[in-house]
Design an enzyme around this catalytic site. Structure first.
Site, PDB file in Angstrom:
ATOM      1  CG  HIS A 212      -1.982   1.029   1.192  1.00  0.00           C
ATOM      2  ND1 HIS A 212      -2.210   1.894   2.235  1.00  0.00           N
ATOM      3  CD2 HIS A 212      -2.899   1.358   0.243  1.00  0.00           C
ATOM      4  CE1 HIS A 212      -3.204   2.706   1.926  1.00  0.00           C
ATOM      5  NE2 HIS A 212      -3.648   2.403   0.730  1.00  0.00           N
ATOM      6  CG  HIS A 216      -0.826   5.592  -1.680  1.00  0.00           C
ATOM      7  ND1 HIS A 216      -1.785   6.469  -2.120  1.00  0.00           N
ATOM      8  CD2 HIS A 216      -1.518   4.530  -1.174  1.00  0.00           C
ATOM      9  CE1 HIS A 216      -2.988   5.978  -1.904  1.00  0.00           C
ATOM     10  NE2 HIS A 216      -2.862   4.803  -1.325  1.00  0.00           N
ATOM     11  CG  HIS A 241      -7.666   1.468  -3.110  1.00  0.00           C
ATOM     12  ND1 HIS A 241      -6.911   2.271  -3.924  1.00  0.00           N
ATOM     13  CD2 HIS A 241      -7.122   1.583  -1.859  1.00  0.00           C
ATOM     14  CE1 HIS A 241      -5.970   2.865  -3.212  1.00  0.00           C
ATOM     15  NE2 HIS A 241      -6.069   2.463  -1.956  1.00  0.00           N
ATOM     16  CD  GLU A 351      -5.196   8.891  -4.518  1.00  0.00           C
ATOM     17  OE1 GLU A 351      -4.316   8.516  -3.725  1.00  0.00           O
ATOM     18  OE2 GLU A 351      -5.065   8.854  -5.744  1.00  0.00           O
ATOM     19  CG  HIS A 371      -7.926   7.550   4.703  1.00  0.00           C
ATOM     20  ND1 HIS A 371      -7.285   6.466   5.246  1.00  0.00           N
ATOM     21  CD2 HIS A 371      -8.388   7.146   3.499  1.00  0.00           C
ATOM     22  CE1 HIS A 371      -7.332   5.450   4.408  1.00  0.00           C
ATOM     23  NE2 HIS A 371      -7.999   5.834   3.330  1.00  0.00           N
TER      24      HIS A 371
END
Length: 687
Positions: A212, A216, A241, A351, A371
């Site tokens: 992960h 990114h 995802h 995003e 988040h």
């Protein structure tokens, strides 16, 4: 690139909290830096500390003076002991400026000097992230291996007492044969009373969380345009995802748990609690836990201010544009959400890359701020001076059960968009003259039966030395248990009733029944289909036998690439293997390629499709071949277009013209399915 430059860039991944002038490479190497590089704390004693660490080393590497000293005032708001989060707008902006600074270094030697100069003046996690992004994207650093984040900041991944015991073991026994790896506890975040703890082996897997972070890193949301603007980046955010969720649901079924319940209502209590029991490397504090029944609240902190109502407004606006079929840019121009670019536009918008979002002011920052709200649930106004929880950090977010519920909600938005597209038709699904006659998957061992695959526990060892600051120079080894699958081989018989041609072989694994043991209809099954592999095949007239090993998957990378030891002594010598070693940190861990299954054997549909390569192929730019093409399904190709013209997840990304998978397979000769069982055995094999 000289060997010296390469060595310096590798060494900067080691011991991230120690001053840059201390020894590295297990005490063998030291950097000799100009006096101007010492921070104020050490400048007056530069000769003394420099001489102290230069003694008894094998290699001294002089670092060139900088042509001009950079102004790093932009990074001051993020102090050295503060947690760094890619979901925090201020932190992302600081990271963007730092990445730009690194990318603009005029040549390799000055980039080396700039990196050495900056290291001790910046937040260590910020530095390591921006530095790794620059290494991954500069044209002159293609030979530099990026150290796995679990080895740079091991305390983000490992139960704290393991590191203490490892330091003790290394100090007492040194490099002697009496030293043993220190075991990482298997069950330390919850007891069996908590049903969600059945999934801890997946959520807390070091390889999963490293993947992960690395994804990114390869696909940052901020930085120079040429770094951020990668082919189909927004679509890949959606698909990577979505596949994590599909795999997570299969694991839940394996553990007699219900499928994910998307977090659609931010005003309801979070019934999942989570107490991670890991330390932040930067301030030596534990990541805060979250009690069961926690209510989310508006966040009002110095560097994070967001209300739940604002997030819900963004959600509603995005849902509205999906219904109307277009988005609007800041000038009011309408951009259609068509079947080719629509999912990519939505991905970059949800995003919320400031570089790529079509209109961030209007459509907001939905994914990241969600988040943030969840990660500060324990202390939303900062009155207790607590940092964010694991959901605020890309290296730890996947440990938390709520990650999957939040992304289940995010995925539901993409699913709504896909549901409004026309179902795939016969022209898109078929491949005239191609017939898939037989398929099987068989463990690579004599005496095994076809279509019975196996999982078990494996005990492996990882070297944590690179990230242990201010400790002995000896290697610190830790052992841990993780799920593993027995290697297997696919065998397909494909008949080509025409001239020689090329096809794309697409392999998926689909759960057959739901949590109630009821058969899944195709509309549900396709949304839980797990991509296992994708590759091109040349088909001669007549019968073709195709064999493909599970280790060749286009989704996964092998264990050795996830947890490679640090240092030149451990690097392969062959040029092609060395290239893969250096570039290939992005990819799903091979040891989790298969779901766990059950002791009785859990039934899946193994689905194989050969699609027409003339409709799949992509004309690539004239750039060098990507050494890390093995995990391109999740990670794309370096400096190239995504190597499949079809939508990611094809043919299961959209509605299909049949009610059940068997009906679709019967209707198209270029498809086949067979029953497979995955049998889990509760044994542990030492690697």
């Amino acid at each position: 690139m000289t060997n010296t430059d390469l060595k310096v860039l590798e060494l900067l991944f080691q011991r991230p909290l120690e001053p840059v002038f201390t020894t590295r490479d297990n005490g063998k190497t030291v950097l000799e830096i100009p006096e101007s590089f010492y921070t104020d704390r050490y400048k007056a004693e530069a000769d003394q500390v420099g001489n102290r660490f230069s003694k008894n080393v094998d290699v001294r590497i002089p670092v060139q003076e900088l042509a001009s000293i950079p102004n790093l005032d932009f990074a001051k708001p993020l102090g050295p002991k503060k947690q760094f989060s890619l979901f925090n707008d201020r932190h992302r902006n600081i990271a963007s400026e730092l990445i730009t600074l690194f990318m603009n270094a005029p040549n390799l030697r000055q980039f080396v000097s700039l990196s050495v100069f900056c290291k001790d003046r910046l937040n260590p996690m910020l530095f390591q992230y921006a530095y790794a992004v620059a290494i991954a994207h500069r044209k002159d650093t293609t030979e530099v291996p990026i150290t796995n984040i679990s080895q740079v900041f091991p305390s983000n991944f490992v139960e704290p007492s393991t590191l203490k015991d490892g330091r003790q073991e290394g100090t007492v026994f040194g490099e002697s044969g009496d030293r043993v790896p220190v075991p990482i506890p298997r069950d330390y975040t919850a007891s069996d009373v908590e049903d969600e703890h059945r999934m801890a082996y997946f959520r807390e897997d070091i390889g999963v969380n490293s993947h992960h972070w690395h994804w990114h890193l390869v696909y940052p949301t901020t930085g120079p345009y040429e770094v951020v603007n990668k082919d189909r980046r927004g679509e890949l955010f959606y698909y990577m995802h979505q596949q994590i969720l599909a795999r997570y649901n299969a694991e839940r079924f394996s553990n007699n748990l219900k499928r994910i319940q998307p977090l659609t209502n931010l005003h309801n209590e979070l019934f999942e609690g989570y107490f991670p029991k890991i330390l932040s490397s930067l301030n030596n504090r534990t990541y805060p836990g979250r009690a069961s029944g926690q209510l989310l609240k508006d966040v009002d902190r110095e560097d994070t201010k967001i209300t739940i109502d604002e997030v819900l407004r963004w959600r509603n606006r995005i849902m509205d544009v999906i219904d109307q079929g277009y988005v609007e840019d800041p000038s009011g121009q309408r951009i259609p959400l068509d079947e080719v670019r629509g999912i990519d536009i939505l991905g970059n918008m949800i995003e919320a890359s400031p570089v790529l979002s079509v209109n961030m002011q209007l459509y907001g920052n939905l994914h990241n701020q969600g988040h943030n709200i969840i990660s500060f649930a324990h202390d939303p106004d900062g009155r207790h001076l607590e940092e964010f929880g694991v959901m605020g950090d890309v290296t730890t977010a996947m440990r938390d059960p709520i990650f999957y519920r939040w992304h289940g909600f995010i995925n539901s938005i993409f699913t709504k968009f896909k549901s409004l597209l026309n179902p795939y038709n016969a022209d898109q699904l078929g491949f005239e003259g191609i017939s898939v006659d037989y398929i099987e998957a068989k463990i690579d061992k004599k005496g095994t039966s076809p279509n019975r695959l196996a999982t078990y526990w494996q005990n492996s060892t990882v070297d944590l030395t690179a990230g242990l600051d201010f400790s002995s120079a000896t290697n610190v080894l830790a052992s841990f248990n993780h799920l593993q699958n027995a290697p297997f081989t696919y065998t397909f018989n494909v008949t080509n009733n025409g001239a020689k041609r090329t096809g794309t072989c697409r392999i998926f694994l689909c759960p057959k029944v739901d949590e109630r043991n009821m058969p899944l209809r195709l509309e549900e099954q396709r949304q839980m289909a797990i991509e296992m592999d994708k590759f091109t095949v040349d088909l001669v007239p007549g019968v073709n036998t195709i064999r493909r090993q599970s280790s060749e998957s286009s989704v996964a990378i092998p264990f050795e690439r996830s947890f490679r030891p640090v240092g030149a002594n451990y690097q392969p010598q062959a040029a092609d293997e060395l290239a893969r070693f250096r570039f290939c940190g992005c990819g799903w861990p091979q040891h989790l390629l298969l779901p766990k299954g059950t002791t009785q054997g859990m039934a899946f549909d193994l689905f194989v499709m050969i699609s027409d390569y003339s409709q799949d192929s992509v004309k690539q730019p004239n750039t060098p071949n990507d050494a890390c093409s093995t995990a391109y399904s999740f990670c794309g190709l370096k400096d190239k277009l995504y190597p499949d013209r079809r939508a990611m997840g094809f043919p299961f990304d959209r509605r299909l013209p049949n009610t059940y998978l068997t009906e679709m397979v019967d209707a198209f000769g270029n498809m086949a399915r067979t029953d497979v069982k995955i049998q889990y055995t509760d044994i542990t094999v030492v690697k």
